[in-house]
Design an enzyme around this catalytic site. Structure first.
Site, PDB file in Angstrom:
ATOM      1  N   GLY A  72       0.825  -1.204   0.000  1.00 44.12           N
ATOM      2  CA  GLY A  72       0.000   0.000   0.000  1.00 44.12           C
ATOM      3  C   GLY A  72       0.852   1.244   0.000  1.00 44.12           C
ATOM      4  O   GLY A  72       2.029   1.219   0.358  1.00 44.12           O
TER       5      GLY A  72
ATOM      6  N   GLY B 174       0.242   9.253   1.543  1.00 43.82           N
ATOM      7  CA  GLY B 174       0.985  10.497   1.538  1.00 43.82           C
ATOM      8  C   GLY B 174       2.229  10.463   2.404  1.00 43.82           C
ATOM      9  O   GLY B 174       3.221  11.135   2.116  1.00 43.82           O
ATOM     10  N   MET B 175       2.192   9.653   3.481  1.00 46.49           N
ATOM     11  CA  MET B 175       3.313   9.605   4.413  1.00 46.49           C
ATOM     12  C   MET B 175       4.371   8.584   4.018  1.00 46.49           C
ATOM     13  O   MET B 175       5.519   8.690   4.435  1.00 46.49           O
ATOM     14  CB  MET B 175       2.803   9.279   5.821  1.00 46.49           C
ATOM     15  CG  MET B 175       1.962  10.363   6.440  1.00 46.49           C
ATOM     16  SD  MET B 175       2.890  11.877   6.745  1.00 46.49           S
ATOM     17  CE  MET B 175       3.960  11.326   8.078  1.00 46.49           C
TER      18      MET B 175
ATOM     19  N   VAL C 283       4.136   0.836   2.200  1.00 48.32           N
ATOM     20  CA  VAL C 283       4.293  -0.419   2.935  1.00 48.32           C
ATOM     21  C   VAL C 283       4.637  -1.513   1.936  1.00 48.32           C
ATOM     22  O   VAL C 283       3.942  -1.691   0.926  1.00 48.32           O
ATOM     23  CB  VAL C 283       3.023  -0.786   3.719  1.00 48.32           C
ATOM     24  CG1 VAL C 283       3.245  -2.090   4.495  1.00 48.32           C
ATOM     25  CG2 VAL C 283       2.631   0.327   4.684  1.00 48.32           C
TER      26      VAL C 283
ATOM     27  N   ASP D 244      -6.029   7.639  16.576  1.00 47.70           N
ATOM     28  CA  ASP D 244      -6.528   7.405  15.218  1.00 47.70           C
ATOM     29  C   ASP D 244      -7.230   6.041  15.112  1.00 47.70           C
ATOM     30  O   ASP D 244      -7.048   5.311  14.149  1.00 47.70           O
ATOM     31  CB  ASP D 244      -5.394   7.500  14.205  1.00 47.70           C
ATOM     32  CG  ASP D 244      -5.900   7.724  12.778  1.00 47.70           C
ATOM     33  OD1 ASP D 244      -7.016   8.249  12.614  1.00 47.70           O
ATOM     34  OD2 ASP D 244      -5.177   7.371  11.832  1.00 47.70           O
TER      35      ASP D 244
END
Length: 309
Positions: free
Chosen positions: A24, A27-28, A31, A138
């Site tokens: 996956g 934006g950060m 993986v 989160d």
């Protein structure tokens, strides 16, 4: 960063793990699926795309936070390092299965007992995190993963402690008062105002939102834009779950309503108090969870923070 390059299939990370492909992206970061060159077991490697000092420190802290948690409901972290270009990475268990967001998309609203069971499993992981001075910040269906284990057993895993707040006794904070982290539909009102000044009750709010969504098929505060969603969270009372799910009993509906109180002081004060009210609506597999959570809360911090070996 503009110079970030996603590791390609066959690349070796830290001289140990060979990349097999991308699981996956966001934006950060990215993986990756990889296999350990010597031991042959499969792992997931999360590589940070953004490399500002604050983001790197937050990422390093996430690795330390998760490595210290011992619950079966947290994905294990086994290594941390940096790529040749300076991008930090963390090595984790590679999980097979799907998250609760995908589960809802595929099946629609879940049976009451099953939905409660998922939230109780998340509570067990968060009990240890909270006892160690960690607030997740989160919690949402996307970050609750149904992992397939040995013999076909499914174990819920709480993912993505990257936004976790760690108190000063557990580690220095890198969150400014004006920072806003999280997903608006699941964020407590006080978290929208100041991400730094939240405690365990922000996670209890998010658990209430998540349970509502698992039962209703959508979160209680569901608008077409981020500003509209924030306005609903800050100003409007949560709708009753019984409007969407008349089969939900009045007592369970009140438990959800209490999780979604705007005033943190009106919510459950701890994961233990929530579990004590919620446990009766789960299946026998969670029998005795309140006693386990109580024992976790009573442990000395030095024992809670013992790293996995």
């Amino acid at each position: 960063m503009s110079d970030f390059t996603v590791p390609a299939s066959g690349d070796v990370i830290a001289g140990r793990s060979s990349v097999e492909g991308v699981i996956g992206t966001g934006g950060m970061g990215v993986v990756l699926a990889a296999v350990h060159a010597e031991l042959g077991h499969h792992v997931a490697i999360k590589v940070l795309r953004q490399r500002s000092p604050a983001s790197v420190e937050r990422f390093r802290r996430e690795a330390r936070v998760v490595a210290k948690l011992q619950s079966e409901h947290v994905a294990r972290v086994t290594d941390f390092g940096q790529l040749d270009d300076g991008s930090p990475f963390v090595v984790m268990d590679l999980l097979e299965g799907r998250d609760l967001e995908e589960e809802l998309r595929e099946r629609g609203p879940l049976p009451v007992t099953e939905a409660v069971d998922h939230v109780l499993s998340a509570c067990e992981a968060l009990a240890e995190a909270h006892a160690s001075g960690i607030v997740h910040r989160d919690i949402k269906p996307k970050n609750l993963f149904l992992a397939r284990g040995v013999g076909g057993k499914t174990v819920l895993k709480v993912l993505d402690f990257g936004l976790a707040k760690v108190d000063p006794l557990a580690g220095a904070s890198v969150t400014r008062t004006e920072d806003i982290f999280g997903s608006p539909a699941y964020m407590a009102p006080e978290q929208m105002k100041s991400a730094r000044d939240v405690d365990a009750r922000a996670d209890i709010w998010a658990l209430g939102v998540t349970l509502f969504e698992l039962l209703a098929g959508k979160p209680p505060f569901d608008a077409g834009s981020v500003p509209e969603t924030c306005a609903l969270v800050l100003r409007e009372p949560a709708p009753s779950i019984r409007i969407a799910r008349p089969d939900v009993g009045g007592v369970l509906a009140r438990v959800i309503e209490r999780c979604l109180e705007k005033d943190p002081n009106a919510r459950f004060s701890s994961i233990l108090s929530l579990v004590q009210r919620l446990e009766t609506f789960g299946s026998p597999q969670h029998e005795g969870l309140a006693k386990r959570v109580e024992a976790i809360a009573a442990m000395p911090r030095s024992e809670r923070l013992r790293p996995i070996t």
